[in-house]
Write an enzyme that holds these catalytic residues in place. Structure first.
Site, PDB file in Angstrom:
ATOM      1  N   HIS A   9       0.838  -1.212   0.000  1.00 23.10           N
ATOM      2  CA  HIS A   9       0.000   0.000   0.000  1.00 23.10           C
ATOM      3  C   HIS A   9       0.866   1.251   0.000  1.00 23.10           C
ATOM      4  O   HIS A   9       1.608   1.502   0.945  1.00 23.10           O
ATOM      5  CB  HIS A   9      -0.893  -0.026   1.253  1.00 23.10           C
ATOM      6  N   GLU A  36       0.577  -0.607  -4.881  1.00 30.92           N
ATOM      7  CA  GLU A  36      -0.545   0.321  -5.012  1.00 30.92           C
ATOM      8  C   GLU A  36      -0.037   1.727  -4.763  1.00 30.92           C
ATOM      9  O   GLU A  36       0.680   1.975  -3.785  1.00 30.92           O
ATOM     10  CB  GLU A  36      -1.648  -0.033  -4.005  1.00 30.92           C
ATOM     11  N   ASP A  38      -1.075   6.224  -5.511  1.00 31.33           N
ATOM     12  CA  ASP A  38      -2.130   7.210  -5.769  1.00 31.33           C
ATOM     13  C   ASP A  38      -1.572   8.293  -6.676  1.00 31.33           C
ATOM     14  O   ASP A  38      -0.407   8.680  -6.552  1.00 31.33           O
ATOM     15  CB  ASP A  38      -2.570   7.862  -4.456  1.00 31.33           C
ATOM     16  N   HIS A  51      -0.836  10.967  -2.243  1.00 24.47           N
ATOM     17  CA  HIS A  51      -2.182  10.550  -1.846  1.00 24.47           C
ATOM     18  C   HIS A  51      -3.165  11.705  -1.698  1.00 24.47           C
ATOM     19  O   HIS A  51      -4.226  11.719  -2.303  1.00 24.47           O
ATOM     20  CB  HIS A  51      -2.129   9.764  -0.528  1.00 24.47           C
ATOM     21  N   GLU A 103      -4.256   4.178  -8.311  1.00 21.15           N
ATOM     22  CA  GLU A 103      -5.530   4.755  -7.883  1.00 21.15           C
ATOM     23  C   GLU A 103      -5.620   6.209  -8.338  1.00 21.15           C
ATOM     24  O   GLU A 103      -4.761   7.029  -8.006  1.00 21.15           O
ATOM     25  CB  GLU A 103      -5.712   4.682  -6.366  1.00 21.15           C
TER      26      GLU A 103
END
Length: 228
Positions: A9, A36, A38, A51, A103
């Site tokens: 993450h 993962e 952002d 993020h 993301e």
């Protein structure tokens, strides 16, 4: 053999400054199957890996990312020593080592992100199966699907898996990404019966990781890649 995807993450968020190249490298060192991250689009058009919509929490800067140029952003520091990376820098780092879940956090990120993804597929050693584009922003996911019928899509959900499944069908998505707080054996079964992979976030405690495995999920996103 453990067939569940182990996903770091924001790199290795629990161990090193999130969404930095160093954190991503650490997650790679722990053998993650996927990273993962952002992304946001800055004012000069680059896709940057961070993020929040603002700089205040994670950097020594302040204000909205969408109002800053890449020239401004690249001068900032994270935890006094790290830098905000570009999406392309992350892809260059992990190429051939693992896959990636991007993301879409910021507005108007879908098309610019998909252009980068398509370029890496067309000109580098990447395949569509190396990517998942995910978001809570359904409109951005539909923009991504309009851009390409082939880029895999994940629908994020923190409230209602049934609703996410409906959206997923409209998008021809690959996966549903529920929050751990709403996961049950029944709704994971529902997700898989509907033809989707189930990738759960954010799973940090060892007993929670074990419970998610028992629920039959396909992937686990964790801040702690050392706990798998």
């Amino acid at each position: 053999m453990d067939s569940i995807l182990k996903i770091g993450h924001r790199g290795a968020k629990g161990l090193l400054a999130e969404n930095t190249l160093e954190s991503i490298q650490l997650a790679l060192d722990f053998g993650m199957d996927m990273i993962e991250i952002d992304v946001h689009k800055c004012s000069s058009g680059e896709i940057v890996v961070i993020h929040d919509f603002t700089l205040d929490r994670t950097t020594n800067g302040s204000g909205e990312i969408a109002t800053k140029s890449w020239e401004e952003l690249k001068k900032l520091e994270i935890s006094g020593r790290y830098k905000i990376p570009l999406l392309t820098e992350v892809l260059d780092l992990i190429e051939g080592k693992c896959t990636i879940n991007i993301e879409l956090k910021g507005s108007n990120t879908a098309v610019a992100t998909c252009k980068i993804v398509q370029d890496y597929i067309d000109s580098r050693n990447w395949n569509y199966s190396d990517f998942i584009i995910s978001s809570f922003q359904v409109n951005e996911l539909f923009k991504a699907r309009k851009f390409s019928e082939e880029i895999p899509i994940g629908v994020l959900s923190k409230a209602n898996i049934s609703e996410a499944i409906k959206i997923g069908k409209d998008l021809k998505a690959l996966a549903i990404h529920p929050s751990i707080g709403i996961v049950t054996q029944n709704n994971i079964k529902q997700t898989k019966n509907a033809g989707f992979k189930a990738i759960v976030w954010t799973v940090n405690e060892p007993d929670a990781i074990a419970r998610m495995k028992q629920c039959g999920v396909d992937g686990i996103i964790s801040d702690f890649p050392d706990r798998f």
